[in-house]
Design an enzyme around this catalytic site. Structure first.
Site, PDB file in Angstrom:
ATOM      1  CB  SER A 149     -15.054  18.450   2.631  1.00  0.00           C
ATOM      2  OG  SER A 149     -14.490  18.741   3.891  1.00  0.00           O
ATOM      3  CD  GLU A 192     -10.112   3.385   5.829  1.00  0.00           C
ATOM      4  OE1 GLU A 192      -9.542   4.058   4.953  1.00  0.00           O
ATOM      5  OE2 GLU A 192     -11.317   3.087   5.770  1.00  0.00           O
ATOM      6  CG  LEU A 244      -6.158  13.220   5.911  1.00  0.00           C
ATOM      7  CD1 LEU A 244      -6.153  14.618   5.285  1.00  0.00           C
ATOM      8  CD2 LEU A 244      -5.909  12.190   4.839  1.00  0.00           C
ATOM      9  N   GLY A 292       0.843  -1.191   0.000  1.00  0.00           N
ATOM     10  CA  GLY A 292       0.000   0.000   0.000  1.00  0.00           C
ATOM     11  C   GLY A 292       0.879   1.243   0.000  1.00  0.00           C
ATOM     12  N   GLY A 296      -0.554   4.556   0.253  1.00  0.00           N
ATOM     13  CA  GLY A 296      -1.314   5.730   0.675  1.00  0.00           C
ATOM     14  C   GLY A 296      -0.534   6.501   1.726  1.00  0.00           C
ATOM     15  CG  LEU A 297      -2.091  10.177   3.602  1.00  0.00           C
ATOM     16  CD1 LEU A 297      -3.005  10.917   4.548  1.00  0.00           C
ATOM     17  CD2 LEU A 297      -0.980  11.102   3.124  1.00  0.00           C
ATOM     18  NE  ARG A 343     -16.444  12.759   9.157  1.00  0.00           N
ATOM     19  CZ  ARG A 343     -15.326  12.559   8.503  1.00  0.00           C
ATOM     20  NH1 ARG A 343     -14.826  11.343   8.425  1.00  0.00           N
ATOM     21  NH2 ARG A 343     -14.689  13.558   7.945  1.00  0.00           N
ATOM     22  CG  HIS A 399     -16.211   8.472   4.578  1.00  0.00           C
ATOM     23  ND1 HIS A 399     -15.682   8.837   3.363  1.00  0.00           N
ATOM     24  CD2 HIS A 399     -15.537   9.174   5.510  1.00  0.00           C
ATOM     25  CE1 HIS A 399     -14.716   9.738   3.573  1.00  0.00           C
ATOM     26  NE2 HIS A 399     -14.600   9.943   4.863  1.00  0.00           N
TER      27      HIS A 399
END
Lengths: 257, 640
Positions: free
Chosen positions: B286, B428, B444, B42, B44-45, B333, B404
């Site tokens: 967002s 994640e 993030l 992976g 990603g970040l 959320r 999400h």
């Protein structure tokens, strides 16, 4: 609505390709362009035929994966829009649509609409970074950066690396992509120490990758889904010329580290 | 129970744990680091920042991604911001407050020690990213700007327009590319991990498929790091990228890594509603929009068909402001999503199918001017207009919740190591920091905390302690895993059925959304647990994959991922059924207060459910890691 597609099909990198016709019926104007291709592919799969291969991932216009020539325009007819964000409401019932991969020597076709854009990564490797190893940073507010400089850096940094600029350019030049990164980092104080080296190395790498030269047609700017300006190319040329003129003899140039 | 869950949380006061632990961990001598090879899956970040940082330390790194470039990982789509306890605003923020907000926001189902460390390193992340040239938004004085996000009463989210994830990822990607050209990272693009290889109880490598040539190959390493993201695509329609999948973490689960809290999935309140049956994904708007936008629906059902402008102010129900006056439109959320579902269930939803609520910018535009709003959210407004053909400067946006993010993931200890020694999990993909609900702008932060600062410190302790011996891909364990992957690919291709992988995926997603989505109950979950195995059987009888395994074959890639989702979905429902409480994103209808709020059961469920694979066709084994709250008082979450 119903559209007729003429899609470039090519089984592999060395296979011969050709345009193949498909009828796409029962298309809704609310569908995105890629959802329309999904529908065509579903029907192909059920018939046991190999679906059309195309790169895509986020479908939000930010990852830069998707990209194809649609009726001769990179990402299609809508300005500032990637193929995944183009919707079928931009077309009319009965339209014919020609779909082809990016065409550039530096972007060889892998299959159908999928091309190899590894050259972009190698241009970044040549110098598109700030050498700031993890842990070495000072406080984020230690160097104030004028809002205008930060905004201009962000304008250039918005590049998604999709390759539309190359595909749109009659010379298949990667100047807009390269210049965007040179401008982004060159606008910021953190980018100054490596600025000259960066310009020399990244421009040199563009040549190695067999991209064409920039003759300022301006097609790249028109095709760019993120609105990157060709002013960045002027910036790149200035940095490159200044760096070339002041380069210390024996200084390393090139992307091989 | 065969797994022993040892979270290895260091002793001592909360604020000193990480420092003390860093001192106590073993180090690898700089000259020896280059002898160790680490595989990072992976880019990603979490994966990119880990790869770059490990390489800078001197380790040899191989990084794998399925995209054509590491710059395209789905972290790139994060819009709003990244949290950090900088307190630049002088508004009372602190490491402790970020820690507290995160534990509370997660409805008290996260590990205190991990979250505190996350809040501590958050400040270093911002510094690191600025040094890399990330063009964060700035004030006229040249200093960093921030904005507010849900679940917090301070302004601590740093941002780069509506493209924060993109800019942070490009920072990590550029750091990674810098290390690739230095020769200490080998990058494998268009490669998919299909199994993890265990030798003598330790993770020693992976099996990959080259997505261009179809070649299946074994890669040997001294430690394996998974930064393979979340599994929200188990719902088919989600805000995740089309390629996001559970395969890497699910394969690790089947090889013995415990899966933590799989039922903790996040439904994001502000997404563009579904437009039609061919919808392939959902697009997030967002959460930062809730800084200024006001959420409302008509008070009366009869008004739902009217144009929003025709509904008078006194006939509008600003339900978040009404129900949660202290946090209002910036409620967390899970709460905002459920409130939207509730008003739509009452028949007061707007737009096609009545599944939508308004997010209205008329007030802030009148107050601040269109130009200010354009500066703050311009690109989001454009994206909305492109997708819906409606102008949000002139009429309110329509939004609805969508799947999400996954708070659940592979269980890891304080060192980010799974229950398989040598297998580390970052970002994640692990379960660790967000409890039952993640706050906005925290993904993030966690991805980069794990990759830049935590893993580079802890992996050395593993390598220095375990001292893995040399090994080649000729080892029987690698042969066996390689044969297994090839046999599975051959089995998929041999079915020769009539249905596409997408059609199965859509059907699975429908079951999951209806039975295991925003609200769950025992009867529905039992129905899902009956329906999923039937669908899986049909999949293996009727999947259609044109083409071969020795070429770029996107149908084959999808089918392999859907096959894993079809197994994994059962684990999600099993976990959701067993957790007889409501907390965060997991809302069980049987467990709610009189006014419809989540009712937690701390006496019986204050633990991490770490599921252990027990073999195909056998029920997974539940292991529990009790959560101890020594610094935060367990209370009922209130945003009223």
């Amino acid at each position: 609505m119903k559209v007729v597609l003429h899609v470039w099909r090519q089984a592999g990198p060395s296979a011969a390709g050709s345009l193949v016709d498909y009828e796409a019926n029962d298309i809704s104007p609310e569908m995105s362009f890629l959802e329309m291709l999904d529908v065509v592919n579903e029907r192909l799969i059920v018939r046991g035929e190999v679906p059309i291969a195309f790169d895509h991932d986020c479908r939000e216009g930010i990852c830069g994966s998707c990209g194809m020539m649609i009726n001769g325009a990179a990402h299609g007819p809508m300005k500032l829009t990637t193929a995944c964000q183009l919707h079928m409401r931009s077309f009319k019932d009965g339209d014919e649509i020609w779909i082809e991969p990016w065409r550039a020597k530096a972007f060889p076709v892998i299959k159908d609409l999928v091309v190899d854009r590894g050259a972009f990564d190698r241009i970044i490797q040549a110098g598109g970074f700030v050498s700031a190893p993890t842990g070495s940073a000072q406080d984020g507010n230690a160097i104030p950066i004028a809002k205008q400089a930060a905004d201009e850096a962000m304008d250039a940094a918005a590049c998604i690396g999709c390759g539309a600029c190359v595909a749109a350019c009659p010379n298949a030049s990667a100047s807009l992509f390269t210049a965007a990164k040179i401008t982004h980092l060159g606008d910021l104080p953190q980018g100054q120490p490596e600025r000259m080296r960066r310009a020399l190395a990244m421009v040199h790498q563009m040549d190695i990758e067999t991209f064409g030269s920039c003759t300022l047609f301006g097609e790249c700017q028109e095709a760019c889904p993120k609105g990157i300006s060709i002013d960045t190319i002027a910036r790149m040329n200035w940095d490159y010329l200044f760096a070339a003129a002041t380069e210390r003899q024996g200084a390393e140039v090139g992307g091989t580290g | 129970m065969t797994i022993k869950l040892d979270a290895r949380i260091p002793a001592g006061p909360l604020a000193e744990k990480w420092d003390k632990h860093r001192f106590e961990m073993k180090l690898v001598n700089p000259a020896n680091k280059r002898k160790y090879h680490v595989i990072v899956v992976g880019s990603g970040l979490a994966g990119a920042s880990a790869s770059a940082s490990l390489s800078e330390l001197g380790y040899r790194v191989s990084c794998f991604c399925f995209q054509d470039s590491p710059r395209r990982a789905h972290s790139i789509a994060a819009q709003g911001g990244i949290n950090a306890a900088k307190n630049y605003q002088n508004d009372g923020d602190s490491v402790w407050r970020l820690f507290y907000d995160t534990v509370k926001g997660g409805d008290f189902r996260a590990r205190e020690a991990n979250v505190y460390r996350l809040a501590q390193v958050s400040v270093n992340i911002i510094d690191q990213c600025v040094a890399q040239g990330v063009p964060f938004a700035r004030e006229y004085g040249g200093l960093l700007a921030t904005r507010s996000f849900g679940g917090a009463q301070v302004s601590r989210s740093f941002y780069a327009r509506g493209q924060t994830g993109q800019q942070l990822l490009l920072g990590a990607y550029q750091a990674l590319e810098k290390e690739i050209v230095r020769g200490s990272v080998t990058m494998y693009e268009r490669h998919e991990m299909l199994d993890v290889v265990i030798v003598d109880g330790r993770a020693r490598g992976i099996i990959t498929r080259d997505l261009v040539t179809g070649e299946v190959a074994a890669h040997v390493a001294d430690s394996v790091v998974l930064g393979t993201g979340g599994y929200a695509n188990v719902f088919y329609l989600s805000t995740n990228a089309k390629g996001c999948n559970v395969t890497a973490t699910y394969r690790a689960y089947k090889k013995g890594a415990a899966f933590g809290n799989p039922c903790f999935t996040q439904i994001h309140p502000t997404c563009i509603p579904v437009a039609g049956e061919h919808q392939s994904k959902l697009t997030l708007m967002s959460e930062s929009l809730r800084n200024d936008g006001r959420v409302w629906v008509p008070k009366k059902k009869e008004d739902c068909g009217k144009k929003p402008g025709e509904i008078a102010e006194q006939d509008r129900d600003y339900y978040l402001e009404r129900k949660y006056p202290s946090f209002g439109n910036l409620s967390p959320r899970d709460i905002a999503s459920r409130a939207a579902k509730e008003v739509c269930d009452e028949g007061r939803g707007v737009g096609p199918g009545g599944r939508g609520v308004y997010l209205d910018f008329a007030d802030p535009i009148a107050r601040l001017g269109e130009q200010t709003i354009r500066e703050r959210y311009g690109n989001l407004f454009e994206m909305y207009q492109r997708i819906t053909d409606e102008d949000p400067y002139k009429q309110p946006m329509r939004i609805y919740p969508a799947a999400h993010y996954a708070m659940g993931g592979l269980w890891v200890d304080y060192n980010l190591m799974s229950t398989i020694p040598g297998l580390h999990v970052v970002g994640e993909a692990n379960f660790s920091d967000h409890g039952a609900n993640r706050l906005g702008a925290s993904a993030l932060m966690q991805g980069l905390a794990d990759g830049y600062f935590v893993l580079p410190a802890t992996i050395g302790d593993y390598l220095a302690t375990a001292k893995p011996d040399t090994l080649t891909a000729d080892h029987p364990a690698f042969r066996e895993a390689l044969d297994g992957v090839q046999a599975r690919t051959a089995r998929l291709l041999a079915v020769g059925g009539k249905r596409s992988a997408d059609s199965f995926h859509k059907e699975l997603g429908h079951i999951m959304w209806e039975k295991c989505g925003m609200a769950r109950n025992a009867a529905g979950l039992r129905q899902a647990l009956e329906a999923i195995p039937k669908l899986r059987e049909e999949f293996w009888r009727d999947i259609a994959i044109p083409g071969t395994g020795a070429e770029l074959n996107q149908s084959l890639e999808k089918a392999g991922r859907v096959a894993d989702f079809l197994e994994f979905a059962e684990l999600v429902c099993t976990d959701a059924l067993h957790r007889e409480e409501s907390c965060g994103g997991h809302f069980r209808e049987e467990h709610q207060t009189a006014d419809g709020e989540a009712k937690r059961d701390d006496a019986n469920f204050a633990y991490v459910a770490a599921w252990e694979y027990a073999g195909d066709g056998r029920a997974p084994v539940l292991n529990k890691e009790p959560l101890e709250f020594e610094n935060i008082h367990l209370s009922t979450r209130s945003y009223k």
